[in-house]
Design a protein around this motif. Structure first.
Motif, PDB file in Angstrom:
ATOM      1  N   ILE A 259       0.846  -1.204   0.000  1.00  0.00           N
ATOM      2  CA  ILE A 259       0.000   0.000   0.000  1.00  0.00           C
ATOM      3  C   ILE A 259       0.875   1.245   0.000  1.00  0.00           C
ATOM      4  O   ILE A 259       0.610   2.217  -0.725  1.00  0.00           O
ATOM      5  CB  ILE A 259      -0.947  -0.015   1.218  1.00  0.00           C
ATOM      6  CG1 ILE A 259      -1.996  -1.125   1.057  1.00  0.00           C
ATOM      7  CG2 ILE A 259      -1.641   1.341   1.370  1.00  0.00           C
ATOM      8  CD1 ILE A 259      -2.883  -1.305   2.269  1.00  0.00           C
ATOM      9  N   ALA A 260       1.945   1.232   0.794  1.00  0.00           N
ATOM     10  CA  ALA A 260       2.845   2.382   0.843  1.00  0.00           C
ATOM     11  C   ALA A 260       3.546   2.606  -0.492  1.00  0.00           C
ATOM     12  O   ALA A 260       3.842   3.756  -0.858  1.00  0.00           O
ATOM     13  CB  ALA A 260       3.872   2.184   1.954  1.00  0.00           C
ATOM     14  N   LEU A 261       3.790   1.532  -1.234  1.00  0.00           N
ATOM     15  CA  LEU A 261       4.510   1.633  -2.513  1.00  0.00           C
ATOM     16  C   LEU A 261       3.576   1.616  -3.718  1.00  0.00           C
ATOM     17  O   LEU A 261       4.035   1.413  -4.842  1.00  0.00           O
ATOM     18  CB  LEU A 261       5.506   0.473  -2.626  1.00  0.00           C
ATOM     19  CG  LEU A 261       6.642   0.447  -1.603  1.00  0.00           C
ATOM     20  CD1 LEU A 261       7.422  -0.863  -1.714  1.00  0.00           C
ATOM     21  CD2 LEU A 261       7.568   1.645  -1.805  1.00  0.00           C
ATOM     22  N   ARG A 262       2.280   1.838  -3.487  1.00  0.00           N
ATOM     23  CA  ARG A 262       1.306   1.670  -4.567  1.00  0.00           C
ATOM     24  C   ARG A 262       1.522   2.624  -5.739  1.00  0.00           C
ATOM     25  O   ARG A 262       1.181   2.299  -6.887  1.00  0.00           O
ATOM     26  CB  ARG A 262      -0.110   1.826  -4.024  1.00  0.00           C
ATOM     27  CG  ARG A 262      -0.454   3.215  -3.521  1.00  0.00           C
ATOM     28  CD  ARG A 262      -1.802   3.244  -2.833  1.00  0.00           C
ATOM     29  NE  ARG A 262      -2.173   4.573  -2.367  1.00  0.00           N
ATOM     30  CZ  ARG A 262      -1.750   5.119  -1.256  1.00  0.00           C
ATOM     31  NH1 ARG A 262      -0.920   4.446  -0.464  1.00  0.00           N
ATOM     32  NH2 ARG A 262      -2.142   6.329  -0.894  1.00  0.00           N
ATOM     33  N   ARG A 263       2.082   3.805  -5.495  1.00  0.00           N
ATOM     34  CA  ARG A 263       2.305   4.751  -6.591  1.00  0.00           C
ATOM     35  C   ARG A 263       3.551   4.376  -7.393  1.00  0.00           C
ATOM     36  O   ARG A 263       3.579   4.540  -8.607  1.00  0.00           O
ATOM     37  CB  ARG A 263       2.427   6.177  -6.048  1.00  0.00           C
ATOM     38  CG  ARG A 263       1.156   6.669  -5.368  1.00  0.00           C
ATOM     39  CD  ARG A 263       1.250   8.143  -5.018  1.00  0.00           C
ATOM     40  NE  ARG A 263       0.072   8.592  -4.298  1.00  0.00           N
ATOM     41  CZ  ARG A 263      -1.067   8.956  -4.883  1.00  0.00           C
ATOM     42  NH1 ARG A 263      -1.163   8.928  -6.190  1.00  0.00           N
ATOM     43  NH2 ARG A 263      -2.093   9.346  -4.153  1.00  0.00           N
ATOM     44  N   ARG A 264       4.566   3.900  -6.724  1.00  0.00           N
ATOM     45  CA  ARG A 264       5.809   3.549  -7.404  1.00  0.00           C
ATOM     46  C   ARG A 264       5.747   2.160  -8.030  1.00  0.00           C
ATOM     47  O   ARG A 264       6.379   1.917  -9.069  1.00  0.00           O
ATOM     48  CB  ARG A 264       6.977   3.618  -6.424  1.00  0.00           C
ATOM     49  CG  ARG A 264       7.250   5.005  -5.876  1.00  0.00           C
ATOM     50  CD  ARG A 264       8.394   4.992  -4.883  1.00  0.00           C
ATOM     51  NE  ARG A 264       9.629   4.480  -5.485  1.00  0.00           N
ATOM     52  CZ  ARG A 264      10.746   4.256  -4.811  1.00  0.00           C
ATOM     53  NH1 ARG A 264      10.777   4.469  -3.498  1.00  0.00           N
ATOM     54  NH2 ARG A 264      11.810   3.806  -5.423  1.00  0.00           N
TER      55      ARG A 264
END
Length: 291
Positions: free
Chosen positions: A213-218
């Motif tokens: 979830i924390a890395l969802r944009r990358r």
């Protein structure tokens, strides 16, 4: 004859997965490689070889056909694709009700890679949700009338999250390292937080989910693959487990498609970068891409 039919259905599923990857990412060679990896993965042996689970392969065929038609419809290629997707979903549910979570998988694809998730795309799923609701109700009633849905005890209800966490990690490990193989896998004893394997699995699932979830944009492919995997499994994880087993390989058949989509995205991106390199660099990178 039954085994030939199952093998033909498995081949059809592999072809449908190839078509889906090719339509999503537009790279033929990586799509072929990923579809072959799905076709030859050891965990697909049980549902193909076991005549009693031919229904799982058949349902997955219709489910993949429904997903493929949905992708075409979502890209604005005509209303007929919506109807074909709905009909294929209906046939999938009639084959085996464990595919009832398909509307949620459509939402995962809307978020990535289609990037069209909105309130409107949620509302447009109502025909699929109607089929899923009816299928769920019919399945629950038939289980109750057939004596297959015993009354839940408090201990079983409290143990369900522990069992889900353990099974998710167990299935993930089977995808990455599918050995040893069995027709059924026993429940860990004890199924409680006092068991380091059970507690560690639950912590791993929570940590992995939070990280994705924390890395969802990358790295949206990771969260999409994990969401697809998690959403596809709940119908196979009833609160009351089978007394002789906690996991089966055939439950992985359709959820594997989520990781195949993410793998196809990565392989397609790598293939395009490779195509822009000089021929000497391509030959040097081919072993890495194959790995």
């Amino acid at each position: 004859v039954f085994h030939i039919v199952s093998l033909a259905l498995h081949a059809l599923c592999s072809v449908l997965l190839f078509l889906l990857l090719a339509r999503l990412f537009g790279a033929l060679v990586p799509s072929v490689v990923v579809a072959l990896a799905f076709a030859l993965h050891p965990v697909t042996v049980e549902p193909v070889a076991w005549i009693g689970e031919q229904k799982a392969v058949l349902a997955s065929c219709f489910a993949l056909a429904s997903i493929l038609a949905y992708v075409e419809a979502a890209r604005g290629h005509g209303r007929v694709w919506w109807r074909l997707s709905w009909i294929a979903f209906l046939l999938a549910v009639l084959s085996k009700p464990t595919v009832t979570m398909l509307p949620l998988l459509f939402l995962v694809l809307d978020a990535w890679p289609l990037r069209r998730l909105s309130a409107r795309t949620v509302r447009e799923k109502w025909p699929f949700l109607l089929v899923a609701a009816v299928s769920g109700a019919v399945t629950l009633i038939s289980e109750q009338q057939g004596g297959g849905a015993p009354r839940l005890s408090r201990a079983e209800l409290l143990a369900w999250p522990l069992r889900v966490g353990y099974v998710l990690v167990f299935y993930l490990r089977k995808l990455l390292w599918p050995f040893p193989l069995s027709s059924a896998y026993p429940q860990p004893e004890p199924l409680s937080l006092s068991n380091p394997l059970v507690a560690g699995s639950l912590v791993f699932v929570l940590a992995l989910t939070a990280a994705l979830i924390a890395l969802r944009r990358r790295a949206p492919a990771g969260l999409a693959a994990w969401s697809f995997f998690v959403f596809a499994l709940p119908p196979t994880l009833p609160p009351v487990p089978y007394p002789w087993a906690i996991a089966f390989d055939h439950y992985l058949y359709l959820p594997m498609a989520g990781f195949a989509i993410a793998l196809g995205a990565g392989a397609s991106a790598g293939w395009r970068r490779l195509a822009r390199m000089p021929i000497v660099a391509r030959l040097a990178c081919l072993p890495l891409l194959a790995g």
